[in-house]
Design a protein around this motif. Structure first.
Motif, mmCIF file in Angstrom:
data_model
loop_
_atom_site.group_PDB
_atom_site.id
_atom_site.type_symbol
_atom_site.label_atom_id
_atom_site.label_comp_id
_atom_site.label_asym_id
_atom_site.label_seq_id
_atom_site.Cartn_x
_atom_site.Cartn_y
_atom_site.Cartn_z
ATOM 1 N N PRO A 489 36.314 10.974 60.409
ATOM 2 C CA PRO A 489 37.275 11.419 59.392
ATOM 3 C C PRO A 489 38.711 11.446 59.887
ATOM 4 N N GLU A 490 38.892 11.360 61.219
ATOM 5 C CA GLU A 490 40.244 11.436 61.774
ATOM 6 C C GLU A 490 41.042 10.147 61.564
ATOM 7 N N LYS A 491 40.383 9.072 61.165
ATOM 8 C CA LYS A 491 41.093 7.811 60.931
ATOM 9 C C LYS A 491 42.085 7.952 59.783
ATOM 10 N N ARG A 529 36.590 16.183 57.163
ATOM 11 C CA ARG A 529 37.486 16.661 58.220
ATOM 12 C C ARG A 529 37.220 18.127 58.558
ATOM 13 N N MET A 530 36.921 18.916 57.526
ATOM 14 C CA MET A 530 36.585 20.310 57.777
ATOM 15 C C MET A 530 35.278 20.442 58.576
ATOM 16 N N GLN A 531 34.311 19.600 58.255
ATOM 17 C CA GLN A 531 33.052 19.618 58.995
ATOM 18 C C GLN A 531 33.279 19.317 60.474
ATOM 19 N N LYS A 532 34.101 18.291 60.743
ATOM 20 C CA LYS A 532 34.356 17.945 62.141
ATOM 21 C C LYS A 532 35.138 19.051 62.842
ATOM 22 N N SER A 543 42.057 23.227 72.165
ATOM 23 C CA SER A 543 42.989 24.105 71.468
ATOM 24 C C SER A 543 42.977 23.791 69.977
ATOM 25 N N ILE A 544 43.499 24.704 69.169
ATOM 26 C CA ILE A 544 43.532 24.497 67.719
ATOM 27 C C ILE A 544 44.381 23.265 67.394
ATOM 28 N N SER A 545 45.464 23.077 68.099
ATOM 29 C CA SER A 545 46.327 21.908 67.866
ATOM 30 C C SER A 545 45.587 20.613 68.172
ATOM 31 N N GLU A 546 44.849 20.596 69.281
ATOM 32 C CA GLU A 546 44.077 19.398 69.637
ATOM 33 C C GLU A 546 42.991 19.116 68.603
ATOM 34 N N ILE A 547 42.378 20.166 68.094
ATOM 35 C CA ILE A 547 41.333 20.004 67.073
ATOM 36 C C ILE A 547 41.943 19.474 65.779
ATOM 37 N N ALA A 548 43.148 19.937 65.461
ATOM 38 C CA ALA A 548 43.832 19.446 64.258
ATOM 39 C C ALA A 548 44.016 17.937 64.332
ATOM 40 N N VAL A 549 44.488 17.446 65.484
ATOM 41 C CA VAL A 549 44.705 16.013 65.673
ATOM 42 C C VAL A 549 43.381 15.261 65.640
ATOM 43 N N SER A 550 42.365 15.817 66.308
ATOM 44 C CA SER A 550 41.046 15.161 66.371
ATOM 45 C C SER A 550 40.363 15.117 65.019
ATOM 46 N N SER A 551 40.827 15.960 64.099
ATOM 47 C CA SER A 551 40.232 15.996 62.765
ATOM 48 C C SER A 551 41.035 15.192 61.751
ATOM 49 N N GLN A 562 45.089 24.222 55.167
ATOM 50 C CA GLN A 562 43.971 23.623 54.440
ATOM 51 C C GLN A 562 42.633 24.227 54.884
ATOM 52 N N PHE A 563 42.505 24.539 56.150
ATOM 53 C CA PHE A 563 41.276 25.169 56.653
ATOM 54 C C PHE A 563 41.081 26.531 56.000
ATOM 55 N N LYS A 564 42.147 27.322 55.943
ATOM 56 C CA LYS A 564 42.061 28.656 55.331
ATOM 57 C C LYS A 564 41.735 28.540 53.841
ATOM 58 N N ALA A 565 42.330 27.554 53.167
ATOM 59 C CA ALA A 565 42.077 27.382 51.734
ATOM 60 C C ALA A 565 40.633 26.962 51.476
#
Length: 581
Positions: A489-491, A529-532, A543-551, A562-565
């Motif tokens: 999903p990160e593509k 993306r949320m699943q990943k 880190s949360i930032s790294e996960i954001a990029v990886s997702s 978007q995660f909170k929503a």
């Protein structure tokens, strides 16, 4: 840190008054002893004949094999079907864990905690003598083989002797704790075989009610001609119109005493006993008194609260809302929003089987190594509510629910199923309150089961429709791309890129994707993306930032919002709750 003990409670229809009181005593005593409690309760009892739907209700009790349990409190009397009792006996015996019966008679391989009725039964006999001045008093106790029958008869004899009142063997008899024997006993009095007494004290409320009904048919008035009392304060479906005088047994005490004995068996130590309400007489008209209601301001408030919740529940459109959802996400949102209909609720969890999720989501790649998934958890405060995909094994479920380090936890586990199809389990907690759910909660569960079944039929209809569409080639292409989107999903996915790969127009692509998968392309991409992101938050230390990029998110702020929503919780809050310990 020392492991906290976890006790399982095995029962059926725990919303019934006496069972509810007993469980409340268990919860209070377990809180005192710092022990967790998991109540495994069938929604319905196992009456004859046991239907396929009813039979699969029993699958819940397979959880007793979970290693997390240290011992069990077994309400054997709650199961009406003899074969179900034998199956449960065998299941518990093979766990090798200590099992404490709850006033259930003698079973060779289990210990039994019984209520001692002598003192309470003395109260009712004393009332008939001291308040009303009756002298010729008969006693109809239970079957000879029951210790409760013997104790109640001994209490009767003791009080009669203490007051110097005459009695002989004709003054007392052994009954059946049911309605058949009191009818025959009434005819012995009516026919003159037994001389007419001034009063009869019965071993339980059911026998007293049947006796009054039969005497009334012969024109013998209660209490004017013969006074009658019951015992145990537990009567459903009364046949007579006379308000019964009885003695309210302390079922709370039975539950608490059983916990203390089980705790001592496991640890070799004694835990402090909780204080519970004492036995007391419940005044009715059957003894000749004017009925008195023993209600404190607290109990009146509680009754009003229960009444309000019952009214809200049956006036709500819960069934309509659940049955008209078209996706699992929408259904779970309805459940979370309607949880307030459960009186005193604190936390709610829904665990669905991986097999059901594969059908409901039409995705057979889900949860390859797991057999269930927590899809919803919400709490009363709203601080940690949201829809999740926390996959686990069924054997890990009890550990997950009892992982609170600061205080013991208590949950009611109920099965979610429709006939032979198992959907999963619902877990309900009242937090630190020692209380039990009402019968409306079972209706809540049944509505949810019907809605889950409806979703599978909806998915089947969609699948059948997809097979008959006019463009199967496009459908197969989209299925492949959808799987690729889920895996990566990160593509940088775009509508233009998908149009180039499928050679169709933008509007046609979007319309057909929505038709096939019930969601838009970007709705599905966000879900993937949320699943990943959730997998990375649970299973890695990125880190949360790294996960954001990886997702697939270039902006940390956009990802967090978007995660909170979507999930109802922040990424850091999700990691704190579900991350590997």
């Amino acid at each position: 840190m020392k492991k906290r003990l976890t006790f399982g409670v095995i029962t059926a229809e725990c919303y019934r008054k006496h069972t509810s009181e007993m469980i409340c005593g268990i919860l209070e005593q377990c809180t005192q002893a710092d022990c967790n409690v998991i109540v495994l309760s069938a929604k319905n009892n196992f009456q004859e004949p046991v239907t396929p739907h009813n039979h699969h209700e029993y699958d819940l009790f397979q959880l007793v094999q979970t290693p997390e349990f240290d011992g069990f409190l077994y309400d054997r009397n709650s199961f009406a079907h003899q074969e179900i009792r034998k199956q449960t006996d065998s299941l518990l015996k093979h766990t090798g864990k200590p099992v404490m019966l709850l006033d259930a008679g003698e079973v060779p391989y289990f210990e039994n905690t019984v209520t001692h009725d002598s003192e309470a039964f003395e109260l009712i006999v004393e009332h008939m003598i001291q308040v009303h001045g009756y002298k010729k008093i008969y006693c109809l106790t239970g079957p000879k083989k029951f210790i409760q029958s013997v104790e109640r008869l001994e209490a009767y004899c003791y009080v009669m002797q203490r007051h110097g009142l005459y009695y002989d063997e004709s003054y007392y008899d052994y009954g059946d704790f049911w309605r058949d024997y009191p009818v025959a006993y009434a005819h012995r009095i009516i026919s003159g075989e037994l001389s007419k007494p001034e009063a009869v004290v019965c071993g339980n409320d059911v026998m007293a009610d049947a006796l009054i009904a039969e005497l009334s048919k012969a024109g013998i008035r209660v209490p004017e001609d013969i006074a009658v009392t019951g015992f145990d304060g537990n009567l459903n479906n009364a046949q007579s119109n006379v308000i019964l005088t009885s003695c309210q047994k302390s079922y709370n005490q039975l539950g608490a005493d059983a916990v203390r004995r089980l705790y001592s068996t496991i640890t070799g130590q004694v835990c402090r006993r909780i204080s519970v309400e004492n036995n007391r007489i419940r005044i009715g008209r059957s003894c000749g008194c004017i009925p008195v209601r023993y209600r404190t301001a607290k109990s009146r408030r509680e009754q009003r609260l229960l009444s309000d919740h019952k009214e809200w529940f049956y006036q709500s459109e819960l069934m309509f809302e659940m049955m008209h959802t078209e996706t699992l996400h929408a259904l779970l949102s309805v459940v979370a929003n309607r949880a307030y209909l459960i009186c005193h609720w604190n936390q709610l969890h829904i665990f669905l089987t991986a097999d059901y999720l594969r059908i409901a989501r039409n995705d057979h790649s889900l949860f390859a190594r797991k057999d269930c998934c927590e899809v919803l958890w919400c709490d009363r405060a709203g601080k940690s509510s949201g829809i999740s995909d926390h996959a686990m094994k069924c054997s890990e479920m009890i550990t997950y629910l009892t992982q609170e380090p600061n205080h013991p936890t208590a949950y009611y586990l109920s099965p979610l199923h429709m006939n032979e199809q198992q959907f999963g389990l619902m877990a309900l907690s009242f937090g630190k309150m020692s209380c039990c759910y009402q019968a409306e909660y079972c209706t809540f569960l049944n509505c949810l089961c019907l809605a889950l079944e409806n979703l599978t039929q909806h998915e089947k209809r969609n699948t059948d429709h997809e097979k008959s569409v006019e463009n199967p080639q496009l459908y197969n292409q989209l299925m492949l791309m959808r799987k690729e989107m889920q895996q990566c999903p990160e593509k940088n996915w775009s509508i233009q890129m998908l149009c180039q790969r499928t050679h169709v127009s933008r509007s046609y692509l979007q319309r057909m994707y929505k038709t096939y998968f019930d969601k838009s392309i970007f709705e599905e991409l966000i879900d993937f993306r949320m699943q990943k992101a959730k997998e990375l938050l649970r299973d890695t230390e990125l880190s949360i930032s790294e996960i954001a990029v990886s997702s697939g998110y270039s902006s940390y702020a956009h990802f967090a919002n978007q995660f909170k929503a979507q999930e109802g919780i922040t990424p850091s809050g999700y990691r704190e709750r579900f991350g590997s310990k």
